[in-house]
Design a protein around this motif. Structure first.
Motif, PDB file in Angstrom:
ATOM      1  N   UNK A 207      -2.394  -4.648  -4.414  1.00 26.13           N
ATOM      2  CA  UNK A 207      -1.653  -3.389  -4.489  1.00 26.13           C
ATOM      3  C   UNK A 207      -2.635  -2.227  -4.475  1.00 26.13           C
ATOM      4  N   UNK A 208      -2.395  -1.283  -3.557  1.00 31.02           N
ATOM      5  CA  UNK A 208      -3.235  -0.090  -3.445  1.00 31.02           C
ATOM      6  C   UNK A 208      -2.356   1.148  -3.550  1.00 31.02           C
ATOM      7  N   UNK A 209      -2.667   2.035  -4.495  1.00 35.85           N
ATOM      8  CA  UNK A 209      -1.906   3.267  -4.695  1.00 35.85           C
ATOM      9  C   UNK A 209      -2.828   4.440  -4.390  1.00 35.85           C
ATOM     10  N   UNK A 210      -2.706   4.974  -3.165  1.00 36.06           N
ATOM     11  CA  UNK A 210      -3.494   6.139  -2.786  1.00 36.06           C
ATOM     12  C   UNK A 210      -2.653   7.400  -2.748  1.00 36.06           C
ATOM     13  N   UNK A 211      -1.325   7.250  -2.832  1.00 36.77           N
ATOM     14  CA  UNK A 211      -0.438   8.405  -2.815  1.00 36.77           C
ATOM     15  C   UNK A 211      -0.167   8.924  -4.214  1.00 36.77           C
ATOM     16  N   UNK A 212       0.811   9.814  -4.314  1.00 38.58           N
ATOM     17  CA  UNK A 212       1.120  10.489  -5.574  1.00 38.58           C
ATOM     18  C   UNK A 212       2.483  10.033  -6.092  1.00 38.58           C
ATOM     19  N   UNK A 213       2.532   9.661  -7.366  1.00 38.94           N
ATOM     20  CA  UNK A 213       3.764   9.209  -8.012  1.00 38.94           C
ATOM     21  C   UNK A 213       4.107  10.194  -9.119  1.00 38.94           C
ATOM     22  N   UNK A 214       5.286  10.822  -9.019  1.00 39.69           N
ATOM     23  CA  UNK A 214       5.687  11.804 -10.019  1.00 39.69           C
ATOM     24  C   UNK A 214       6.097  11.144 -11.331  1.00 39.69           C
TER      25      UNK A 214
ATOM     26  N   UNK B 238       0.833  -1.200   0.000  1.00 37.58           N
ATOM     27  CA  UNK B 238       0.000   0.000   0.000  1.00 37.58           C
ATOM     28  C   UNK B 238       0.867   1.248   0.000  1.00 37.58           C
ATOM     29  N   UNK B 239       0.592   2.156  -0.933  1.00 33.41           N
ATOM     30  CA  UNK B 239       1.156   3.504  -0.915  1.00 33.41           C
ATOM     31  C   UNK B 239       0.056   4.398  -0.384  1.00 33.41           C
TER      32      UNK B 239
ATOM     33  N   UNK C 280      -5.957   2.166  -7.766  1.00 33.90           N
ATOM     34  CA  UNK C 280      -5.242   3.438  -7.675  1.00 33.90           C
ATOM     35  C   UNK C 280      -6.232   4.583  -7.582  1.00 33.90           C
ATOM     36  N   UNK C 281      -6.097   5.336  -6.493  1.00 36.08           N
ATOM     37  CA  UNK C 281      -6.886   6.547  -6.325  1.00 36.08           C
ATOM     38  C   UNK C 281      -5.987   7.781  -6.299  1.00 36.08           C
ATOM     39  N   UNK C 282      -4.663   7.567  -6.227  1.00 31.89           N
ATOM     40  CA  UNK C 282      -3.718   8.676  -6.243  1.00 31.89           C
ATOM     41  C   UNK C 282      -3.387   9.095  -7.663  1.00 31.89           C
ATOM     42  N   UNK C 283      -2.415   9.986  -7.798  1.00 36.78           N
ATOM     43  CA  UNK C 283      -2.054  10.522  -9.113  1.00 36.78           C
ATOM     44  C   UNK C 283      -0.758   9.897  -9.610  1.00 36.78           C
ATOM     45  N   UNK C 284      -0.575   9.911 -10.932  1.00 38.61           N
ATOM     46  CA  UNK C 284       0.649   9.432 -11.550  1.00 38.61           C
ATOM     47  C   UNK C 284       1.027  10.417 -12.642  1.00 38.61           C
ATOM     48  N   UNK C 285       2.288  10.906 -12.596  1.00 31.30           N
ATOM     49  CA  UNK C 285       2.707  11.919 -13.543  1.00 31.30           C
ATOM     50  C   UNK C 285       3.123  11.357 -14.882  1.00 31.30           C
ATOM     51  N   UNK C 286       3.598  10.117 -14.915  1.00 31.68           N
ATOM     52  CA  UNK C 286       4.056   9.512 -16.158  1.00 31.68           C
ATOM     53  C   UNK C 286       3.103   8.432 -16.635  1.00 31.68           C
TER      54      UNK C 286
ATOM     55  N   UNK D 127       6.755   7.151 -13.370  1.00 35.31           N
ATOM     56  CA  UNK D 127       5.940   6.098 -13.962  1.00 35.31           C
ATOM     57  C   UNK D 127       5.613   5.024 -12.935  1.00 35.31           C
ATOM     58  N   UNK D 128       4.593   4.229 -13.249  1.00 31.96           N
ATOM     59  CA  UNK D 128       4.211   3.096 -12.413  1.00 31.96           C
ATOM     60  C   UNK D 128       4.310   1.824 -13.253  1.00 31.96           C
ATOM     61  N   UNK D 129       5.045   0.863 -12.740  1.00 29.87           N
ATOM     62  CA  UNK D 129       5.141  -0.470 -13.337  1.00 29.87           C
ATOM     63  C   UNK D 129       4.702  -1.449 -12.260  1.00 29.87           C
ATOM     64  N   UNK D 130       3.556  -2.109 -12.456  1.00 26.65           N
ATOM     65  CA  UNK D 130       2.979  -2.924 -11.396  1.00 26.65           C
ATOM     66  C   UNK D 130       2.619  -4.315 -11.895  1.00 26.65           C
ATOM     67  N   UNK D 131       2.770  -5.276 -11.012  1.00 21.34           N
ATOM     68  CA  UNK D 131       2.311  -6.647 -11.240  1.00 21.34           C
ATOM     69  C   UNK D 131       1.569  -7.063  -9.988  1.00 21.34           C
ATOM     70  N   UNK D 132       0.285  -7.419 -10.130  1.00 20.42           N
ATOM     71  CA  UNK D 132      -0.525  -7.621  -8.937  1.00 20.42           C
ATOM     72  C   UNK D 132      -1.660  -8.591  -9.189  1.00 20.42           C
TER      73      UNK D 132
END
Length: 384
Positions: free
Chosen positions: A148-155, A130-131, A167-173, A157-162
């Motif tokens: 996998x839970x993404x609630x935070x902010x990622x400036x 969890x982020x 995801x409720x947070x933001x992703x810049x890439x 890219x995201x590469x995930x295997x789950x």
């Protein structure tokens, strides 16, 4: 007499090392001027600032203070609440990172929660990863986990295997997510996909089989003869080999910890990091070889044994031997690809193949190669 003494010496050494671990684990022990800390419970208080790298091995590790350098912590429960100016490496059953990390963070745990800020990349793996909301990752996020839970902010890219991904947070890439086949919403593989996978597997077996027939024919034939002559012994050897791999991984990890403690007592700081890297490298190499054997080599051994049961005559050349191997491997691929029983068939193949290879290798090491197979004339087989 020397053979009788060896088990006693080994047992004595093991007891001494165990006593050392128990002694150091009774209370928190600080070595290398506080750079290496071990114990059942290790705590870095909030008013302490570690002006160097910090290595922690504990049942429960709590880092409330700041670390002016890299932090490496391993334990059943690891809590990082303070700031880390360097990189962070953490692994444990329950891991929580709530502080600020200026560098990269590499974290792994059964239950993993990152609620602070990561200055560069974050690599995370866990049963539940969890982020948390309010957390930030200034670089890229690479994550793998059952849930996998993404609630935070990622400036970045995201590469995930789950297994499941939210995801409720933001992703810049960019965002690339691979869900497991059992995940909700992921389409089940079609019959065509399964056939294509089986064909790919068979082609790889053909390539590896050709290499084995030309490069290591004696080892391949020894495993084949062992399997056909002593199938029950091969099954037992297979279970023993699986158990030996598990024991090796556990023993290697324990040895890494023991050596880290020993080098710390001897005030040899540089060797602590070197032996940890060496230990992880050794585990990685053995795991790679083991996975390669389980995924492909056992299919070759069992396939050759099946082919020889049908085509019992002597080989005219190695091309004929490769043909017999290919026919048997095709049977193995079909059997292990069948629905419902495919998994059971693969387990049987693993036990038979691993056991045959282990028994043949043991006999060769002991100078007792298997008896030559009378169905294949040595004169009709090209020399290795």
């Amino acid at each position: 007499m020397r053979r009788m003494l060896r088990p006693g010496v080994a047992l004595t050494a093991a007891l001494v090392m165990l006593l050392l671990v128990v002694t150091l684990a009774i209370a928190e022990t600080q070595l290398l001027g506080g750079k290496l800390r071990t114990g059942d419970i290790v705590t870095v208080p909030a008013d302490e600032q570690v002006a160097d790298d910090l290595y922690v091995f504990a049942g429960t590790a709590t880092i409330d203070g700041d670390v002016d350098g890299d932090l490496m912590a391993f334990g059943g429960q690891v809590l990082v609440n303070g700031a880390v100016t360097g990189d962070l490496v953490v692994a444990g059953g329950n891991v929580s990172v709530a502080g600020e990390v200026d560098g990269d963070a590499r974290v792994a745990g059964g239950q993993l929660n990152v609620g602070g800020s990561i200055g560069e990349d974050l690599v995370a793996a866990g049963g539940q990863a969890t982020l948390a909301g309010g957390s930030t990752v200034a670089g890229d996020l690479i994550v793998s986990g059952g849930a996998v839970t993404i609630a935070g902010n990622v400036t970045g890219n995201i590469e995930a295997s789950a297994g499941t991904y939210n995801r409720s947070g933001t992703v810049g890439g960019s965002e690339h997510v691979v869900l497991s086949e059992d995940s909700p919403g992921q389409p089940a593989p079609t019959a065509g996909d399964k056939v294509l996978n089986a064909l790919r597997h068979f082609v790889i077996l053909l390539i590896l089989g050709a290499l084995a027939v030309w490069l290591v024919p004696r080892a391949l034939r020894a495993s084949d003869e062992t399997l056909r002559r002593e199938p029950l012994l091969s099954v037992g050897g297979g279970f023993a080999t699986l158990l030996a791999y598990i024991v090796f991984v556990i023993a290697a990890i324990l040895l890494m910890v023991l050596l880290a403690i020993a080098f710390g007592l001897l005030q040899i700081a540089a060797l602590v990091v070197i032996e940890l890297i060496t230990g992880f490298l050794a585990i990685s190499i053995v795991t790679f070889v083991f996975v390669l054997a389980v995924a492909y080599v056992v299919d070759l051994v069992v396939g050759l044994a099946l082919g020889r049961l049908v085509a019992s005559g002597p080989y005219a050349n190695r091309w004929q031997e490769l043909g017999v191997l290919a026919a048997g491997a095709a049977v193995v691929v079909v059997a292990t690809s069948l629905p419902v029983i495919g998994g059971v068939a693969k387990l049987v193949v693993i036990c038979l193949g691993l056991g045959a290879m282990a028994v043949a290798a043991w006999r060769r090491w002991r100078g007792r190669p298997p008896e030559p197979d009378l169905t294949a004339s040595a004169a009709n087989v090209e020399p290795a």
